[in-house]
Design a protein around this motif. Structure first.
Motif: not given
Length: 62
Positions: A14-20, A37-47
């Motif tokens: 999710r973090a890699v996809l979000g950054l991409a 891309g902030l959505i997958p980054l946020a879900t990766a950050a909070i788990g």
């Protein structure tokens, strides 16, 4: 607050996809759609992924 439902490999993906996706805001076509891309980054950050909850889906260990 939330019970984690996103495991380690899923969080990395999710973090890699979000950054991409987020990179589309700054390079390439420079489209505003990249902010999604902030959505997958946020879900990766909070788990926690709210889309997993209704289906009882978990990628992390108990």
């Amino acid at each position: 607050m939330f019970q984690r439902n996103v495991g380690g490999i899923d969080r990395i993906a999710r973090a890699v996809l979000g950054l991409a996706i987020l990179s589309l805001v700054f390079v390439g076509p420079q489209t505003a759609w990249g902010w999604l891309g902030l959505i997958p980054l946020a879900t990766a950050a909070i788990g926690y992924c709210p889309a997993y909850s209704p289906f009882g889906f978990r990628t992390c260990r108990s």
